[in-house]
Design an enzyme around this catalytic site. Sequence first.
Site, PDB file in Angstrom:
ATOM      1  CD  GLU A  37     -20.711 -49.083 -45.974  1.00 23.79           C
ATOM      2  OE1 GLU A  37     -20.721 -49.105 -47.481  1.00 23.79           O
ATOM      3  OE2 GLU A  37     -19.993 -48.903 -45.216  1.00 23.79           O
ATOM      4  NE  ARG A  51     -23.249 -49.148 -50.662  1.00 22.96           N
ATOM      5  CZ  ARG A  51     -23.664 -48.172 -51.239  1.00 22.96           C
ATOM      6  NH1 ARG A  51     -24.962 -47.686 -50.919  1.00 22.96           N
ATOM      7  NH2 ARG A  51     -23.056 -47.571 -52.179  1.00 22.96           N
ATOM      8  CE  LYS A  77     -21.351 -49.935 -55.186  1.00 24.84           C
ATOM      9  NZ  LYS A  77     -20.624 -48.891 -55.131  1.00 24.84           N
ATOM     10  CD  GLU A  88     -12.957 -51.241 -55.934  1.00 20.00           C
ATOM     11  OE1 GLU A  88     -13.479 -51.954 -55.100  1.00 20.00           O
ATOM     12  OE2 GLU A  88     -12.129 -50.304 -55.248  1.00 20.00           O
ATOM     13  CG  HIS A 108      -9.989 -46.457 -47.397  1.00 17.66           C
ATOM     14  ND1 HIS A 108     -11.417 -46.505 -47.036  1.00 17.66           N
ATOM     15  CD2 HIS A 108     -10.053 -46.472 -48.803  1.00 17.66           C
ATOM     16  CE1 HIS A 108     -11.965 -46.631 -48.149  1.00 17.66           C
ATOM     17  NE2 HIS A 108     -11.502 -46.402 -49.119  1.00 17.66           N
ATOM     18  CG  ASN A 161     -16.625 -50.934 -47.271  1.00 18.04           C
ATOM     19  OD1 ASN A 161     -16.227 -50.045 -47.659  1.00 18.04           O
ATOM     20  ND2 ASN A 161     -17.677 -50.999 -46.673  1.00 18.04           N
ATOM     21  NE  ARG A 217     -32.255 -26.730 -47.763  1.00 15.12           N
ATOM     22  CZ  ARG A 217     -32.831 -25.624 -47.691  1.00 15.12           C
ATOM     23  NH1 ARG A 217     -33.620 -24.951 -48.759  1.00 15.12           N
ATOM     24  NH2 ARG A 217     -32.588 -24.363 -46.927  1.00 15.12           N
ATOM     25  CG  HIS A 254      -9.412 -46.715 -54.308  1.00 18.65           C
ATOM     26  ND1 HIS A 254      -9.562 -46.543 -52.889  1.00 18.65           N
ATOM     27  CD2 HIS A 254     -10.167 -47.261 -54.878  1.00 18.65           C
ATOM     28  CE1 HIS A 254     -10.708 -47.090 -52.686  1.00 18.65           C
ATOM     29  NE2 HIS A 254     -11.242 -47.790 -53.652  1.00 18.65           N
ATOM     30  CG  HIS A 259     -12.340 -51.002 -49.926  1.00 17.31           C
ATOM     31  ND1 HIS A 259     -12.570 -51.945 -50.697  1.00 17.31           N
ATOM     32  CD2 HIS A 259     -12.363 -50.024 -50.909  1.00 17.31           C
ATOM     33  CE1 HIS A 259     -12.796 -51.919 -52.050  1.00 17.31           C
ATOM     34  NE2 HIS A 259     -12.722 -50.582 -52.209  1.00 17.31           N
ATOM     35  CE  LYS A 306     -20.896 -46.598 -49.212  1.00 18.33           C
ATOM     36  NZ  LYS A 306     -19.761 -47.291 -48.579  1.00 18.33           N
TER      37      LYS A 306
HETATM   38  N1  LIG Z   1     -18.682 -43.719 -54.464  1.00 15.52           N
HETATM   39  C1  LIG Z   1     -18.130 -45.064 -54.503  1.00 15.52           C
HETATM   40  O1  LIG Z   1     -19.035 -45.889 -54.187  1.00 15.52           O
HETATM   41  C2  LIG Z   1     -16.869 -45.487 -54.640  1.00 15.52           C
HETATM   42  C3  LIG Z   1     -16.296 -46.634 -54.745  1.00 15.52           C
HETATM   43  C4  LIG Z   1     -15.040 -46.914 -54.948  1.00 15.52           C
HETATM   44  C5  LIG Z   1     -13.952 -45.882 -55.504  1.00 15.52           C
HETATM   45  N2  LIG Z   1     -14.411 -44.860 -55.028  1.00 15.52           N
HETATM   46  C6  LIG Z   1     -13.459 -43.475 -55.065  1.00 15.52           C
HETATM   47  O2  LIG Z   1     -13.288 -43.515 -56.422  1.00 15.52           O
HETATM   48  C7  LIG Z   1     -11.841 -42.698 -56.651  1.00 15.52           C
HETATM   49  C8  LIG Z   1     -11.029 -43.427 -57.566  1.00 15.52           C
HETATM   50  O3  LIG Z   1     -11.551 -43.351 -58.742  1.00 15.52           O
HETATM   51  P1  LIG Z   1     -10.712 -43.666 -60.346  1.00 15.52           P
HETATM   52  O4  LIG Z   1     -10.011 -44.966 -59.814  1.00 15.52           O
HETATM   53  O5  LIG Z   1     -11.622 -43.939 -61.048  1.00 15.52           O
HETATM   54  O6  LIG Z   1      -9.668 -42.413 -60.115  1.00 15.52           O
HETATM   55  P2  LIG Z   1      -9.722 -41.118 -60.894  1.00 15.52           P
HETATM   56  O7  LIG Z   1     -10.995 -40.657 -61.243  1.00 15.52           O
HETATM   57  O8  LIG Z   1      -8.763 -40.262 -60.362  1.00 15.52           O
HETATM   58  O9  LIG Z   1      -9.211 -41.498 -62.314  1.00 15.52           O
HETATM   59  C9  LIG Z   1      -7.945 -42.081 -62.809  1.00 15.52           C
HETATM   60  C10 LIG Z   1      -7.143 -41.434 -63.601  1.00 15.52           C
HETATM   61  O10 LIG Z   1      -7.496 -41.907 -64.964  1.00 15.52           O
HETATM   62  C11 LIG Z   1      -7.924 -40.574 -65.795  1.00 15.52           C
HETATM   63  N3  LIG Z   1      -8.900 -40.809 -66.625  1.00 15.52           N
HETATM   64  C12 LIG Z   1     -10.293 -41.240 -66.250  1.00 15.52           C
HETATM   65  N4  LIG Z   1     -10.865 -41.634 -67.337  1.00 15.52           N
HETATM   66  C13 LIG Z   1     -10.121 -41.811 -68.399  1.00 15.52           C
HETATM   67  C14 LIG Z   1     -10.055 -42.240 -69.746  1.00 15.52           C
HETATM   68  N5  LIG Z   1     -11.018 -42.848 -70.183  1.00 15.52           N
HETATM   69  N6  LIG Z   1      -9.017 -42.224 -70.309  1.00 15.52           N
HETATM   70  C15 LIG Z   1      -7.998 -41.447 -69.722  1.00 15.52           C
HETATM   71  N7  LIG Z   1      -7.844 -41.255 -68.759  1.00 15.52           N
HETATM   72  C16 LIG Z   1      -8.854 -41.278 -67.724  1.00 15.52           C
HETATM   73  C17 LIG Z   1      -8.349 -39.509 -64.832  1.00 15.52           C
HETATM   74  O11 LIG Z   1      -7.872 -38.046 -65.091  1.00 15.52           O
HETATM   75  C18 LIG Z   1      -7.222 -39.886 -63.572  1.00 15.52           C
HETATM   76  O12 LIG Z   1      -6.437 -39.429 -63.963  1.00 15.52           O
HETATM   77  C19 LIG Z   1     -11.435 -42.668 -55.178  1.00 15.52           C
HETATM   78  O13 LIG Z   1     -11.372 -41.372 -54.738  1.00 15.52           O
HETATM   79  C20 LIG Z   1     -12.278 -43.539 -54.419  1.00 15.52           C
HETATM   80  O14 LIG Z   1     -12.339 -43.162 -53.142  1.00 15.52           O
HETATM   81  C21 LIG Z   1     -15.875 -44.134 -54.760  1.00 15.52           C
END
Ligand SMILES: NC(=O)c1ccc[n+]([C@@H]2O[C@H](COP(=O)([O-])OP(=O)(O)OC[C@H]3O[C@@H](n4cnc5c(N)ncnc54)[C@H](O)[C@@H]3O)[C@@H](O)[C@H]2O)c1
Length: 391
Positions: A256, A260, A246, A204, A271, A264, A140, A285, A267, A162
Site C-alpha cells: 500500500e 492499493r 483485489k 466491499e 472508520h 480504502n 517469527r 464495519h 473507509h 493485511k
Molecule cells: N485484512 C483486511 O484486508 C481487511 C479488510 C476488510 C475488513 N477487515 C476487518 O474485518 C473485520 C470485519 O470482518 P467481518 O465482517 O467478517 O466480521 P466478523 O469476523 O466479526 O464476523 C461477523 C459475525 O458473523 C459471525 N459469522 C462469521 N461467519 C459466520 C457464518 N458462516 N455463519 C454464521 N455466523 C458467522 C461471526 O461470529 C461474527 O459474529 C473488521 O475488523 C475489519 O477491520 C480486514
Amino acid sequence: MSPGSPRGLEGVGSGSPGDPLAVHVALGERAYDVLIGPGLLGQAAELINARLGAPNCAIVTDANVARHHLRPLERGLAALGRHAGTIVLAAGEETKSFAALASLCERLLTMGLERGGLVIALGGGVIGDLAGLAASLVRRGIRLVQVPTTLLAQVDSSVGGKTGINTPQGKNLVGTFHQPSLVLADISLLATLPVRELRAGYVEAAKYGLLGDAAFFGWLEQNWQAVFAHQPQALANLVATSVRGKAAIVARDETETGERMLLNLGHTFGHALEAWAGYSQRLLHGEAVAIGICQAFRLSQELGLLDAASVERVTAHLRAVGLPTRIADIPGDAKPDAASLLKMMHQDKKVRDGRLTLILIRGIGQAFVSRDVVTQTVEAFLTRQIGAACT
Ligand SMILES: NC(=O)c1ccc[n+]([C@@H]2O[C@H](COP(=O)([O-])OP(=O)(O)OC[C@H]3O[C@@H](n4cnc5c(N)ncnc54)[C@H](O)[C@@H]3O)[C@@H](O)[C@H]2O)c1
C-alpha cells in the site's frame, strides 16, 4: 460478456464444471491461490495437505462459526493426523485486541506448533486479522490458510495479507503484512450468515465495481437479488470478480504505497464513524463503509468532480440492498460532531504530514487518490452531513 458472467470472471475457472474457481494472487515467492466454490470445507484438509506439504494445523475460529462449521474441518484434519488443536475465541470486534493476541500466541506455542506448522483462520475478518497477526509473530512467522466464512472476508479481508488488531487510538493501527499460503472461500458457509452480515460484506464487493470496474457494478445492480437468495452461480461470480479485482491491485502494490489505497474507498469516513459508534453492533464495519462510500461520492460531487446522477445511482443501489447511506440512518439519537470525526480520520494510516488521503471519484469505476482536499473543506462537508442528519 455472457449474462451472469461479470467482466473479469472469464478464464478464472479451473476446468470441469464441479471444480472450484481459482484466482491466483501473483506475488512472486509469496504467491498463492484463492479457491472459490461450494463444499470446499469438507475437502479443506486434503487441499491443504496436497498443496502445502502435510503440515500440522491449528484451527483458530470464533464461537458462532465453531457452532456451524468447525466439525468437518476438524474431522478432515484428524483423519489425516494433522490436527494440532482448535482455539475457539469470543465472536466480535472486541476480540481484535492486544489481550486476545497475547493469549492466542501463547496457546499456539503451548500446542507445540512448529515453524513448519500452519494456522487455519476459520472465520470472518476478525478471526482472519487476529489469527493472521498471530501467525506472523509466532516463531517469527508460520504459514497461514484463510478459510473465510463471511462475505466480507471472502471478497476482501482474507486476500492481500493485511493483519491487525484495534487499539483505543483507532482501528487496525497495529498489524503486519503476512500473506496466506492458500485461501479457501467456500460459498456454502454463507448460508448460516445473518442477512445483516451478508449486506455488510456486499458493500466491499460493490466497492470493487465503484473504484475500478463499472461493468461489475452494473452486474451487481442486475443480480444482487440472486446473491441475497444464495444462488451459487451468482455468489461465486461475485466473490471471484471481487477477489480478481483485489488480487490485481495487491500484486501491483502489496504494501500500500500507491494504488492499493484505492481499496480504502469509503473507509476513511467509514472508520471514523465506526470508531465513534464504539465498534459496536450499532454500526457494522460494512455499514460504516456503505455510508463512507456515499460520503466519498457526495464530496466528489461537491468538489465538481462527479455528476449528481452517479451519486444518486450508487446511493439508490446501496439503499435498495438495505444498507445505510447517510449518518441519519445510524440508529440511536446521538449523532457525531464533525471535529471528533475529523480527529478520528486523522488517525488513518494514510495520513501524511497531517494531511488526509481521500479516495475520490470521477465516475463510477473511476476512483483516484487525492491529498489535495484541505482539512477545512472536509470539516465543512462533515458539518453539513451531520446537520442534515439532525434535521
Ligand atoms: N485484512 C483486511 O484486508 C481487511 C479488510 C476488510 C475488513 N477487515 C476487518 O474485518 C473485520 C470485519 O470482518 P467481518 O465482517 O467478517 O466480521 P466478523 O469476523 O466479526 O464476523 C461477523 C459475525 O458473523 C459471525 N459469522 C462469521 N461467519 C459466520 C457464518 N458462516 N455463519 C454464521 N455466523 C458467522 C461471526 O461470529 C461474527 O459474529 C473488521 O475488523 C475489519 O477491520 C480486514
